[in-house]
Structures are given as structure tokens and as C-alpha cells.
Scaffold this active site. Structure first.
Site, PDB file in Angstrom:
ATOM      1  N   SER A 256       9.689 -23.154  16.259  1.00  0.00           N
ATOM      2  CA  SER A 256      10.855 -22.784  17.071  1.00  0.00           C
ATOM      3  C   SER A 256      12.081 -22.463  16.219  1.00  0.00           C
ATOM      4  O   SER A 256      13.086 -21.987  16.753  1.00  0.00           O
ATOM      5  CB  SER A 256      11.196 -23.911  18.049  1.00  0.00           C
TER       6      SER A 256
ATOM      7  N   LYS B  31      17.794 -28.867  23.296  1.00  0.00           N
ATOM      8  CA  LYS B  31      18.393 -28.234  22.123  1.00  0.00           C
ATOM      9  C   LYS B  31      19.813 -27.752  22.417  1.00  0.00           C
ATOM     10  O   LYS B  31      20.733 -27.956  21.612  1.00  0.00           O
ATOM     11  CB  LYS B  31      17.512 -27.078  21.663  1.00  0.00           C
TER      12      LYS B  31
END
Length: 803
Positions: free
Chosen positions: A654, A697
């Protein structure tokens, strides 16, 4: 370049539950769920088929994620179905008179096992009272005295005849306890030794001959008396049996009539009657009769006539449903217990104890597969029982050779059962692949989903489940505003705007905790504020590691920039999963390059601190560079990437977009805005691909920016495909509304590059070059310069070689 075209609006960041979709005021207005199954159509259909098909090989494996209430759901669902089925028979163990070490198992209609036990106890109690009375009766005494008199008279006649003959022949017959003896005599007195010596030789010879003849006749008399004694004993025994039969017979006739429809029981009762008549002496003495000895003499226990009600289904409504939480060998298959007696361990058939498999016979047994696999012998023995369709009670210690003494070997019981294993889908795959018996015995897979679509029907089921739980646990009813917040929390856990999590245990835990806060706040129902408080309190109990990490950032121990611009440096976003708490935090990623030929090197990979997926992402970066910039020249660079201040394993791809952007920034010598964090994986074609944990996040970077002070320039770039996954906290959404924070969604690396640098990314022109004064143009020029430098160095090396 303006990023407005990629910036998301506040309404895109969170899906809120419309109260109009909840047609009730509180959960008191809702009907409870019958099976407590929510949006599990696939698993429900598999269960219905697996439970109704009566085949021993079609056992069920329920696969699903943790915290999805699989066990509670399965037990309730199976119990409902089992209540409509007939109850199984009773099983009892009785003494085997032919082979005492192999107790017999009798199958009786439901409830008659305990009836047989009570009947046998009553029978023995009656016999112990009435049989001694028979043997103390006048009739018995007269008949026995007649036998004794007849025997005594016959024996006396034989002895008198022998005594007369001995006297006639000059001998005396001596009768004592030791037997019969002949002595020479005269006038009724034995001859002395002097008188015997005074006899002539002829008189001695005559005496010897007469003695031999008399001894032969005496031996014949003794044999006759012994035969008479044996006949007397048989006659006495027959008298005892006749008298006992007269006393016992009516009781047995009554029992034989009662159980005439049970051939096994009739056969057993006849064996009991025969054994009682054979051992009638044990019943002659009244219980409690004082002993002439100073110490007590053990009385007969009559254990052999007892009935061990092994499985009693008299109170079972429908088929049994057993959930075994500790499936060790003894709990699952039963065993033979032992008791200490005179310093030794002894046992009998009354000490045979059932296991869960016996109690569930004729019904359903529910096991957690992980608990079962912890006991290797349990799993293997369970498969053996399912294959052989019988339950054998075997001593595990004896199988392992720990006990050398022999023990009981109870008769096996026929097995008719449906076993339901509950576990993780991964365990199902492992067992299916590596255990050849598993696929043959567990042919039904009921797979529980971990999420459901947000449809009106599913919202209704979700609300009804909460209503059922509140009623069962005596909780306050949930107001529709509280239900809306629970639905949003379920969306947060699912990480999707159009889906709800099916990890229902976590949702119901929040309901229980919200009930506490509602009562603390003196509310009559659970409002959205109570649910919100429960969520915050639960998070606060678990987020100490997150708080400490934030302190490190605030104190400057972890280097994170949220203002300014830096070449070759970017804020990536990482996930920290700690079991009970998951959160996101920014991580500084830096990139450098030099002339070389090693390509893109990840320092974390070289230090063996990176996982395979992360390493694959780094290799994709090399593919991207070659595809975009090495069509007309070779790559002659060595670039290094690293997660700064990373002291643990780096895994996942990611951050590959962030790593690529940092590398392009270094090659183009263009600074990147540090106020923006980036997440997403990248393809070799430069596409930004979706990732997991996007909400954590974004919220992680928001907390850092909030601690530093929100200035309206900060935000996060995410993949466009992750927009539907956004369920950000209301605080973050409010900051976006006020323009203090931003979220951008991009589909390509070039779009992210323009947001971060403020420069156009640039397009390739028909001649293969790039638009001037763009980021891609600057990268291409750097790579071309590195190539030219490499060529010059090679020419110099060749020239020196020739010189």
C-alpha cells in the site's frame, strides 16, 4: 495545478444512516428474530440441507470469521430444528452373566431406562426381605427336616448293618469325625497287643481275612453314604430353589409381562432369575443380621443386578443438541471409572460413564474444531466412530500402554449422529487438503459471510437482532437514533459505505456497554449519544500504544513533516494491528539515487525487514521505470528506498505509490508537499490500485496534523477505487467541511504527482519525448544524463585499457 478536480466532498467521506429507513421508535416495536441469523442465506441453505439429509457422511463444517456469533447462531438454529424431531432411546449397561468383562448395552424406548433401573432396585429390595422369610417359614423347616430325617435314617441303617456284621466277625466298628475304623475285639472291647500276640498263626490268618472282607464292605458303605449325602445336598438345593422360585417367581413374572415388548430386557431378566436361583444363599440371610465375629463381614452387594442408566433421554424434548466446549477424550467418548478398594483400583459396569458423543447420539453434536484439534486422539477417535458408526468405550491409557491391567470392554453402542464443526475457513481448507478422511465425513460446508449489503431488508434484520439481544439480556431498548449509530458503526467496521459487518459479537458488545452508559446517564432508552460514548470508551481502553506513538511524534522522536516541501521525501501511511485495536500512522519514506546498474533497491528488503508483498511492490517500481523511461535508453541508476525509523517488519504494497512518488521527486529534483500523505499500490502502468484500512490511515494522518495545527493545506491522497470504503469519523468529515483538511482520490500516479508537486506531470509526445517543463520530462532528462555519464566513463575505461 489545482487539485479540486480530485478532491472529495464531505458527503463522499461517510455514509450516514437515514432515520426514515428505520420504521420504529424503539426496539420494543420490533419482533424478535426466530433463528438469530442475519444475512447468511448461503450458510442457512447449507445448514438446512446438511441437517435434513440423513446420511452419516454428510456432517457439517461451519466456516466463518471470528466474532460472528457462529456458535450461538448454530446452536439456536439446530435446537429449533431438533425440537421437532423424536427423542432418541435410552441406553443402559447391565451385567453380562456369560462374559462379566463385557457389559451388555440395552436399548430402551425413551424414559424406560430409568424405569428398568427402579424396577431392578425394587426387585432386589423385595427379594432381600421376602426370600429370608421363606427360608424361615415352618413349611420350609418341615420339608428340610424331613429330608434330613430321611437321610439320617438311611445312613444309620447302613452303619448299624455294618456294625452288626463287624461284631459277628469279632470286630468293633468305631465311628468318628475322621471316618470309620475297624478294630479286632472281644466282648465289646478291643484286643490288647498281648492278646493279639497270643493268637496262633491260624487265628491271625483268619482274623486278617475277616478284616479284609469287612474293610471291603466298609468302603462300599462309605461310598453309599457319600452318594446319599450328594443326593441329600441336591435334594436340599432343589428344595431351596423351589422355595426361592415360589418367592421370586411372581416378581419376575410381573417384570416379564411389563417388558414383554423388549426382547433384550426379557432375555436379561431370565438371566437374572437364573443367577439369583443359582446364588440363593446370598439372599437367605436378612440384611443387617448381627455377626458373631468382632469385625463386620461384608454383605453381598448385588451389584450384578443393578442397572447403569448410561444415557437417559426421559427429559429430552426432541433430539438432543450438545455443545462440547472441552472435547478431550474422556469428555467426548466417556470411560470406565475406578474406585479404591483395599489398596487396589477396582471397577464394574456401574462405573461406565458416557461422553458427549453418547449424550448427543440420535441428535446433534457441536464442536469448535480448534478445541478438537488440540486433542489429537479425540479427533482421530471421532473420525473412527463416524466411519464405523459405533461408539466404543476404550481406555486411552490402556491404548498408550500406560496400564497393563485388564479392564472392562463395554459393548459398543450404535451411532446415529450429526456432527457440526465450527471454525475458521483456513482450517477447513487445511483439513480438506491434508486429511483424506475429512472430505468424506464432512461434505457440507456452511460458509458464514463477514459482511452484508446495506439493504432495507438487512437493516430490518439487523435491528431485530439487536431487539432480540436486548430482550434476552434484559437491556434497555434502543432508540432509533441509537440504532442508526450502531448501523454506522457496523459500516465503519466493514470499511464500506454500502456494507455492514457481520462480526455481530462486536456490535452486541457495544449495545451492552451502551446500556451501561444509558443507565449511568439515567436514560430510559439507549440513544445515539450512549452508543457514541460506548464506542469512544472502548477505543480509549485500548489505544494506549497509539497515544504513545503520537507522543513520540509530538516530541520529535519520530520525524514527520506536515508543512513545507522536500525533494525525495514523502509521508506514507501504515497500519498497526494490535488485536483489540487498529490504527494508522504516517511513516517517512525517502528516496535517493546515483549512477549505477542495480536499479531500485529497497533498504528494508536488503536488511531482511520486509515481507514478500512489499518486495513485489518494489519490483513493480522497477517495471514502471523501465516501461515509461527506458524505451529509448537503458537505465543506469541505483536508487534506494526506505521507511525511515522503521524497526519492525514492513509488509504490504500500500506504500508503493508513495515510494514511486518519492523516487520520481528525487530524479526530477522537484520537491513534494509534506502536508499531504499518500496511500495506494501501483501497477507497472502507473495505475493507483485500492488498498485496505483506508479509514484508519486517513484518521491517523489527521490526528498528527491536528496535533500540529490544521492549516487548510493538509490532507491525504487515496486511490479512487477506495472512495466507497470511506467511513471516516465525524470529526474528520467536519474538518473537511470547514476546509481545514482534504481528501483527494486519484486513479493514476501522474494525478498524485501533480497534487504533490504543483507541476504538470507531462504527457509523452509522438516522437517519444516528454512535454517540456513537466515532472516526467525532468525525470527523463536525469535518466538520460546518467546514461551519458555512464557512456563517458566506459569510453575512458576503454581508452585507458588501450594505453
Amino acid at each position: 495545478m489545482s487539485g479540486n478536480i480530485w478532491e472529495l466532498k464531505p458527503e463522499n467521506l461517510r455514509a450516514e444512516c437515514d432515520l426514515s429507513l428505520l420504521p420504529f421508535e424503539t426496539t420494543l416495536d420490533l419482533e424478535p428474530l426466530k433463528y438469530k441469523v442475519v444475512a447468511q442465506d448461503r450458510a442457512q441453505r447449507a445448514l438446512e440441507f446438511g441437517l435434513r439429509i440423513k446420511d452419516p457422511e454428510y456432517n457439517i463444517f461451519v466456516a466463518g470469521p471470528p466474532h460472528s456469533r457462529k456458535t450461538e447462531t448454530i446452536k439456536d438454529y439446530v435446537s429449533e430444528l431438533a425440537s421437532q424431531e423424536p427423542s432418541p432411546p435410552d441406553y443402559v449397561y447391565v451385567h453380562n452373566f456369560k462374559e462379566p468383562e463385557r457389559p451388555r448395552a440395552l436399548v430402551l424406548p425413551t424414559g424406560r431406562g430409568r424405569s428398568l433401573k427402579n424396577d431392578m432396585e425394587e426387585l432386589i429390595a423385595n427379594l432381600r426381605v421376602h426370600v429370608p422369610e421363606v427360608f424361615e417359614s415352618e413349611d420350609y423347616s418341615n420339608r428340610r427336616e424331613a429330608l434330613v430325617r430321611q437321610f439320617t435314617q438311611a445312613r444309620n441303617a447302613i452303619l448299624q448293618e455294618l456294625d452288626a456284621k463287624a461284631t459277628q466277625e469279632g470286630f468293633i466298628l468305631n465311628i468318628s469325625q475322621t471316618g470309620l475304623m475297624l478294630f479286632p475285639g472281644k466282648d465289646g472291647k478291643p484286643l490288647s497287643e498281648e492278646e493279639l500276640k497270643a493268637l496262633s498263626e491260624e487265628e491271625r490268618e483268619s482274623l486278617r481275612q475277616r478284616s479284609n472282607i469287612l474293610h471291603e464292605e466298609m468302603n462300599e458303605a462309605i461310598h453309599k453314604i457319600r452318594r446319599m449325602e450328594k443326593e441329600f445336598q441336591e435334594a436340599e438345593k432343589k428344595l431351596d430353589q423351589d422355595m426361592a422360585l415360589a418367592a421370586v417367581g411372581p416378581y419376575f413374572e410381573e417384570l416379564l409381562e411389563k417388558y414383554r415388548d423388549q426382547p433384550q430386557v426379557v432375555e436379561y431378566l431370565k438371566e437374572v432369575e437364573t443367577d439369583i436361583l443359582k446364588n440363593i444363599d446370598d439372599l437367605k440371610k436378612k440384611p443387617g443380621t448381627p455377626s458373631p465375629f468382632p469385625f463386620p463381614i461384608p454383605e453381598p452387594s448385588f451389584t450384578q443386578y443393578q442397572v447403569n442408566v448410561f444415557v437417559d433421554n426421559s427429559e429430552t424434548k426432541g433430539a438432543p443438541v450438545i455443545l462440547e466446549n472441552n472435547p478431550n477424550y474422556a469428555n467426548l467418548f466417556g470411560g470406565v471409572e475406578r474406585r479404591a478398594q483395599f489398596g487396589a483400583l477396582v471397577t464394574d459396569f456401574t462405573l461406565i460413564r458416557p461422553g458427549s458423543l453418547h449424550r448427543a447420539n440420535g441428535g446433534y453434536l457441536i464442536l469448535n474444531v480448534m478445541d478438537l484439534l488440540r486433542w489429537f486422539f479425540s479427533y482421530e477417535a471421532l473420525k473412527r466412530c463416524l466411519k464405523e458408526r459405533v461408539i466404543k468405550i476404550e481406555d486411552l491409557a490402556e491404548q498408550l500402554g500406560f496400564i497393563a491391567t485388564r479392564t472392562l470392554q463395554p459393548q459398543p453402542i450404535p451411532l446415529e449422529i450429526k456432527v457440526i464443526l465450527i471454525g475458521d475457513p483456513y482450517l477447513y481448507q487445511l483439513l480438506y487438503i491434508y486429511d483424506e478422511d475429512f472430505g468424506k465425513l464432512f461434505k457440507i460446508k456452511a460458509h458464514f459471510d463477514w459482511e452484508m449489503k446495506r439493504t432495507p431488508e438487512h437493516l430490518q434484520e439487523f435491528s431485530s437482532l439487536v431487539a432480540t439481544y436486548c430482550k434476552e439480556e434484559n437491556l434497555l431498548p434502543v432508540h432509533k437514533t441509537g440504532m442508526a449509530r450502531l448501523i454506522e458503526h457496523a459500516q465503519e467496521l466493514a470499511g464500506h459505505q454500502e456494507k455492514l459487518t457481520l462480526r455481530l459479537k462486536e456490535i452486541l458488545d457495544i449495545v451492552k456497554e451502551a446500556n451501561f452508559w444509558a443507565r449511568t446517564n439515567t436514560h430510559q432508552v439507549i440513544f445515539n449519544t450512549d452508543v457514541e460514548q460506548a464506542i469512544k470508551e472502548k477505543t480509549y481502553r485500548s489505544d494506549l500504544p497509539e497515544e504513545k506513538l503520537q507522543q513520540f511524534i509530538d516530541e520529535g522522536m519520530l520525524f514527520i513533516e506536515t508543512t513545507g516541501s522536500v525533494v525525495g521525501q514523502i509521508n506514507g501511511l501504515s497500519i498497526y494491528a494490535l488485536g483489540d485495536h487498529v490504527f494508522g500512522r504516517p511513516s517517512r519514506i525517502t528516496a535517493t539515487y546515483s549512477l549505477g546498474k542495480e536499479g531500485v533497491v529497497a533498504i528494508d528488503r536488503e536488511a531482511q525487514m520486509a515481507g514478500n508483498i512489499h518486495n513485489k511492490g518494489v519490483l513493480i517500481l522497477s517495471g514502471f521505470l523501465r516501461s515509461r523511461f527506458a524505451q529509448d535508453k537503458p537505465l543506469t541508476l541505483t536508487a534506494s528506498l526506505t521507511f525511515e525509523q522503521s524497526y519492525g517488519l514492513v509488509e504490504g504494497d500500500s506504500a508503493s505509490v508513495a515510494e514511486l512518488l518519492a523516487l520520481l521527486s528525487a530524479l526530477a529534483d522537484v520537491p513534494i508537499k509534506q502536508s499531504i500523505a499518500v496511500t495506494g499500490s501501483v501497477s507497472q502502468r502507473g495505475e493507483v490500485q485500492p488498498i485496505g484500512g483506508v479509514n484508519w490511515k486517513i484518521e491517523g494522518f489527521y490526528k498528527v496534523c491536528k496535533a500540529r495545527g490544521l492549516d487548510g493545506t493538509q490532507g491525504v491522497i487515496i486511490p479512487k477505487a477506495n472512495v466507497q470504503d470511506l467511513m471516516l469519523k465525524k470529526e474528520v468529515v467536519q474538518a473537511v467541511k470547514e476546509g481545514k483538511f482534504h481528501v483527494w482520490a486519484v486513479g493514476t500516479v501522474d494525478e498524485a504527482l501533480e497534487l504533490l508537486t504543483g507541476l504538470p506531470a507531462g504527457k509523452r509526445l509522438p516522437d517519444g519525448t516528454w512535454e517540456p517543463d513537466t515532472v516526467n520530462y525532468k525525470v527523463d532528462q536525469t535518466l538520460r544524463r546518467l546514461m551519458e555519464t555512464a557512456r563517458e566513463l566506459m569510453r575512458e575505461e576503454k581508452g585507458e585499457g588501450k594505453g
